[in-house]
Design a protein around this motif. Structure first.
Motif, short mmCIF file in Angstrom:
data_model
loop_
_atom_site.label_atom_id
_atom_site.label_comp_id
_atom_site.label_asym_id
_atom_site.label_seq_id
_atom_site.Cartn_x
_atom_site.Cartn_y
_atom_site.Cartn_z
N ALA A 44 0.83 -1.20 0.00
CA ALA A 44 0.00 0.00 0.00
C ALA A 44 0.87 1.25 0.00
O ALA A 44 1.73 1.43 0.85
CB ALA A 44 -0.91 0.00 1.22
N GLY A 45 0.64 2.12 -1.00
CA GLY A 45 1.34 3.39 -1.08
C GLY A 45 2.79 3.28 -1.49
O GLY A 45 3.53 4.27 -1.44
N TYR A 88 11.13 11.88 -6.02
CA TYR A 88 10.24 11.40 -4.95
C TYR A 88 10.10 9.88 -5.02
O TYR A 88 10.16 9.19 -4.00
CB TYR A 88 8.88 12.08 -5.07
N LYS A 89 9.89 9.35 -6.22
CA LYS A 89 9.75 7.90 -6.38
C LYS A 89 11.03 7.16 -6.02
O LYS A 89 10.98 6.05 -5.49
CB LYS A 89 9.35 7.57 -7.82
N LEU A 90 12.17 7.77 -6.31
CA LEU A 90 13.46 7.14 -6.00
C LEU A 90 13.58 6.91 -4.50
O LEU A 90 14.02 5.85 -4.05
CB LEU A 90 14.60 8.00 -6.52
N GLY A 91 13.20 7.90 -3.71
CA GLY A 91 13.15 7.74 -2.26
C GLY A 91 14.46 7.93 -1.53
O GLY A 91 14.49 7.91 -0.30
#
Length: 207
Positions: free
Chosen positions: A80-81, A166-169
């Motif tokens: 989730a998320g 952001y997706k890379l984290g």
């Protein structure tokens, strides 16, 4: 067709829903796990449902060719998320999935974490207002001083890079833009890529 993926590199697989055979796509539903199918069924909008399915199918086709395994043998765990977790094969690839409009993409690398974002450029959007809200007055003022085409391109370049980071984290070692007629494409990686990512256009049937 096998992607060229040199050491220290990455590939971006791109598919256009308008060119994908619906029957072929539906035939690949059996590759998905129970949790993936449950999520697929929860989407209300048909476009979003097709985006999700194509993203998971495209990822399995690309990863299967990269790792020399059957797409059906690739097992993902829904989180989730978060991006799905690759359970099998154990020695797999790092990946990221993105979609915008009728386009769906996934990026893969053997060596480093990835964050991919694609955005369908829309000349009708008020990019100055969006830039002011997302990036602040200084960026909006910079964009306002540019010709319309350059303004649109730079806005979407900044937007895509922010989403990819952001997706890379984690902190990005590099972020690279990939030229495309309709899309803004940015791939960020935890480790610096030795060369620009390879873009693979897939119709699935030829993959």
């Amino acid at each position: 067709m096998s992607p060229v993926l040199p050491n220290g590199g990455a590939s971006i697989w791109l598919a256009d829903l308008r060119t994908i055979d619906v029957a072929q796509l539906r035939a690949c539903e059996s590759w998905l796990g129970a949790a993936e199918m449950a999520r697929h069924a929860r989407f209300v909008r048909p476009l979003r449902q097709r985006q999700f399915l194509l993203g998971r199918v495209l990822l399995r086709v690309a990863m299967g060719l990269l790792l020399d395994v059957s797409p059906a043998a690739i097992v993902l765990e829904e989180r989730a998320g978060q991006v799905p977790l690759l359970l099998s094969p154990a020695e797999g690839a790092h990946f990221s999935i993105s979609h915008s409009g009728h386009w769906v993409a996934c990026a893969l690398s053997i060596t480093t974490r990835l964050g991919l974002d694609i955005e369908l450029r829309d000349p009708g959007r008020d990019v100055l207002a969006l830039a002011r809200q997302a990036f602040g007055a200084a960026v909006a003022d910079e964009l306002q001083g540019l010709p319309e085409d350059a303004r649109l391109a730079l806005f979407y370049r900044r937007w895509s890079e922010a989403e990819a980071r952001y997706k890379l984290g984690v902190e990005a070692g590099s972020c690279m833009a990939v030229a495309h007629a309709e899309l803004s494409i940015v791939l960020c990686s935890a480790d610096r890529l030795a060369r620009p990512p390879v873009l693979v256009l897939s119709g699935l049937a030829q993959a």
